[in-house]
Design a protein around this motif. Structure first.
Motif, mmCIF file in Angstrom:
data_model
loop_
_atom_site.group_PDB
_atom_site.id
_atom_site.type_symbol
_atom_site.label_atom_id
_atom_site.label_comp_id
_atom_site.label_asym_id
_atom_site.label_seq_id
_atom_site.Cartn_x
_atom_site.Cartn_y
_atom_site.Cartn_z
ATOM 1 N N ALA A 6 0.866 -1.203 -0.055
ATOM 2 C CA ALA A 6 0.065 0.054 0.022
ATOM 3 C C ALA A 6 0.711 1.208 0.113
ATOM 4 C CB ALA A 6 -0.902 0.144 1.374
ATOM 5 N N MET A 7 1.937 1.330 0.776
ATOM 6 C CA MET A 7 2.858 2.395 0.866
ATOM 7 C C MET A 7 3.510 2.658 -0.428
ATOM 8 S SD MET A 7 2.450 3.860 3.747
ATOM 9 C CE MET A 7 3.733 4.831 3.960
ATOM 10 N N VAL A 8 3.943 1.474 -1.169
ATOM 11 C CA VAL A 8 4.665 1.654 -2.491
ATOM 12 C C VAL A 8 3.529 2.096 -3.485
ATOM 13 C CG1 VAL A 8 5.653 0.484 -4.231
ATOM 14 C CG2 VAL A 8 6.326 0.084 -2.055
ATOM 15 N N ALA A 9 2.461 1.510 -3.363
ATOM 16 C CA ALA A 9 1.261 1.948 -4.507
ATOM 17 C C ALA A 9 1.040 3.592 -4.280
ATOM 18 C CB ALA A 9 0.147 1.036 -4.350
ATOM 19 N N ALA A 10 0.717 3.947 -3.296
ATOM 20 C CA ALA A 10 0.424 5.342 -2.834
ATOM 21 C C ALA A 10 1.420 6.302 -3.298
ATOM 22 C CB ALA A 10 0.206 5.633 -1.259
ATOM 23 N N TYR A 11 2.673 5.853 -2.957
ATOM 24 C CA TYR A 11 3.935 6.977 -3.627
ATOM 25 C C TYR A 11 3.805 7.076 -5.039
ATOM 26 C CZ TYR A 11 8.696 8.185 -4.734
ATOM 27 O OH TYR A 11 9.784 8.665 -5.328
ATOM 28 N N VAL A 12 3.614 5.936 -5.633
ATOM 29 C CA VAL A 12 3.885 5.687 -7.187
ATOM 30 C C VAL A 12 2.453 6.460 -7.746
ATOM 31 C CG1 VAL A 12 3.399 4.316 -9.281
ATOM 32 C CG2 VAL A 12 5.434 3.660 -7.359
ATOM 33 N N LEU A 13 1.260 6.122 -7.160
ATOM 34 C CA LEU A 13 0.061 6.788 -7.797
ATOM 35 C C LEU A 13 0.190 8.286 -7.478
ATOM 36 C CD1 LEU A 13 -2.789 6.614 -8.907
ATOM 37 C CD2 LEU A 13 -3.471 6.280 -6.722
ATOM 38 N N ALA A 14 0.698 8.838 -6.480
ATOM 39 C CA ALA A 14 0.679 10.287 -6.191
ATOM 40 C C ALA A 14 1.867 11.056 -7.272
ATOM 41 C CB ALA A 14 1.078 10.607 -4.788
ATOM 42 N N GLY A 15 2.883 10.066 -7.268
ATOM 43 C CA GLY A 15 4.037 10.653 -8.157
ATOM 44 C C GLY A 15 3.417 10.700 -9.799
ATOM 45 N N GLU A 16 2.868 9.640 -10.155
ATOM 46 C CA GLU A 16 2.347 9.713 -11.502
ATOM 47 C C GLU A 16 1.245 10.761 -11.765
ATOM 48 O OE1 GLU A 16 3.571 8.140 -14.088
ATOM 49 O OE2 GLU A 16 5.175 6.880 -12.823
ATOM 50 N N LEU A 17 0.230 10.518 -10.681
ATOM 51 C CA LEU A 17 -0.713 11.681 -10.767
ATOM 52 C C LEU A 17 -0.055 13.123 -11.059
ATOM 53 C CD1 LEU A 17 -3.211 10.740 -8.461
ATOM 54 C CD2 LEU A 17 -3.872 10.972 -10.914
ATOM 55 N N ALA A 18 1.044 13.465 -10.083
ATOM 56 C CA ALA A 18 1.729 14.897 -10.609
ATOM 57 C C ALA A 18 2.453 14.753 -11.719
ATOM 58 C CB ALA A 18 2.654 15.123 -9.168
ATOM 59 N N ARG A 19 3.054 13.761 -12.154
ATOM 60 C CA ARG A 19 3.596 13.744 -13.442
ATOM 61 C C ARG A 19 2.880 14.093 -14.572
ATOM 62 N NH1 ARG A 19 8.009 9.040 -14.409
ATOM 63 N NH2 ARG A 19 9.211 10.321 -13.024
ATOM 64 N N ALA A 20 1.657 13.584 -14.609
ATOM 65 C CA ALA A 20 0.559 13.486 -15.538
ATOM 66 C C ALA A 20 -0.205 14.777 -15.578
ATOM 67 C CB ALA A 20 -0.392 12.316 -15.664
ATOM 68 N N ARG A 21 0.067 15.524 -14.988
ATOM 69 C CA ARG A 21 -0.477 17.278 -14.678
ATOM 70 C C ARG A 21 -1.938 17.159 -15.044
ATOM 71 N NH1 ARG A 21 4.129 19.795 -14.144
ATOM 72 N NH2 ARG A 21 5.997 19.318 -15.582
ATOM 73 N N GLY A 22 -2.660 16.536 -14.344
ATOM 74 C CA GLY A 22 -4.152 16.365 -14.210
ATOM 75 C C GLY A 22 -4.541 15.335 -15.148
ATOM 76 N N ASP A 23 -4.028 14.756 -15.906
ATOM 77 C CA ASP A 23 -4.630 13.669 -16.729
ATOM 78 C C ASP A 23 -4.336 12.259 -16.138
ATOM 79 O OD1 ASP A 23 -5.489 11.869 -18.857
ATOM 80 O OD2 ASP A 23 -4.203 12.834 -20.639
ATOM 81 N N HIS A 24 -5.645 12.049 -15.502
ATOM 82 C CA HIS A 24 -5.717 10.966 -14.574
ATOM 83 C C HIS A 24 -5.627 9.646 -15.414
ATOM 84 C CE1 HIS A 24 -9.850 11.141 -15.503
ATOM 85 N NE2 HIS A 24 -10.029 10.165 -15.577
ATOM 86 N N ARG A 25 -6.090 9.549 -16.612
ATOM 87 C CA ARG A 25 -5.924 8.396 -17.523
ATOM 88 C C ARG A 25 -4.431 7.823 -17.815
ATOM 89 N NH1 ARG A 25 -9.951 11.336 -20.698
ATOM 90 N NH2 ARG A 25 -11.766 10.865 -19.646
ATOM 91 N N VAL A 26 -3.800 9.018 -18.116
ATOM 92 C CA VAL A 26 -2.222 8.881 -18.311
ATOM 93 C C VAL A 26 -1.501 8.179 -17.073
ATOM 94 C CG1 VAL A 26 0.184 9.894 -18.804
ATOM 95 C CG2 VAL A 26 -2.107 10.426 -20.164
ATOM 96 N N ALA A 27 -2.010 8.925 -15.719
ATOM 97 C CA ALA A 27 -1.327 8.480 -14.589
ATOM 98 C C ALA A 27 -1.857 7.123 -14.208
ATOM 99 C CB ALA A 27 -1.870 9.474 -13.543
ATOM 100 N N PHE A 28 -2.926 6.903 -14.461
ATOM 101 C CA PHE A 28 -3.514 5.370 -14.064
ATOM 102 C C PHE A 28 -2.988 4.301 -14.816
ATOM 103 C CE2 PHE A 28 -7.792 7.074 -12.329
ATOM 104 C CZ PHE A 28 -7.015 7.546 -11.264
ATOM 105 N N ALA A 29 -2.587 4.645 -16.277
ATOM 106 C CA ALA A 29 -1.969 3.600 -16.982
ATOM 107 C C ALA A 29 -0.628 3.668 -16.816
ATOM 108 C CB ALA A 29 -2.137 4.132 -18.499
ATOM 109 N N ARG A 30 0.100 4.643 -16.360
ATOM 110 C CA ARG A 30 1.575 4.215 -16.059
ATOM 111 C C ARG A 30 1.768 3.727 -14.699
ATOM 112 N NH1 ARG A 30 3.448 10.662 -16.860
ATOM 113 N NH2 ARG A 30 3.579 10.562 -19.110
ATOM 114 N N TYR A 31 0.581 4.145 -13.600
ATOM 115 C CA TYR A 31 0.721 3.268 -12.439
ATOM 116 C C TYR A 31 0.566 1.839 -12.586
ATOM 117 C CZ TYR A 31 -1.553 1.862 -8.080
ATOM 118 O OH TYR A 31 -1.992 1.198 -7.063
#
Length: 94
Positions: A6-31
């Motif tokens: 859960a800790m690893v997943a939260a870190y990666v999800l937060a990072g990918e959401l920030a990296r995708a600059r609001g595009d959650h579809r891109v962030a979720f796919a990368r995650y």
């Protein structure tokens, strides 16, 4: 492995959401592409150890406690867990 996963997943999800600059579809796919194999390995490990760590009978509890009190057995279990936990490379996010 649940809390660690859960800790690893939260870190990666937060990072990918920030990296995708609001595009959650891109962030979720990368995650998902980054964590799927790691999460599946952790879940498989849980299926093997769940009944051992939470036995249904008092005899099972005594057996578990006897094994865990032996350093050789405990160290072997810890080494097995280390192999699973190193299957993901965490990126450094800004």
């Amino acid at each position: 492995m649940g809390t660690g996963t859960a800790m690893v997943a939260a870190y990666v999800l937060a990072g990918e959401l920030a990296r995708a600059r609001g595009d959650h579809r891109v962030a979720f796919a990368r995650y998902e592409s980054r964590l799927r194999k790691y999460a599946e390995g952790c879940q498989a490990g849980g299926g093997r150890t769940g009944k051992f760590y939470a036995p249904a009978t008092s005899a099972g509890i005594r057996f578990r406690d006897a094994l865990l009190s032996r350093p050789l057995f405990l160290n072997a279990m810890l080494r097995m867990g280390e192999r699973v936990s190193t299957t993901v490379e965490l990126p450094v996010y800004e």
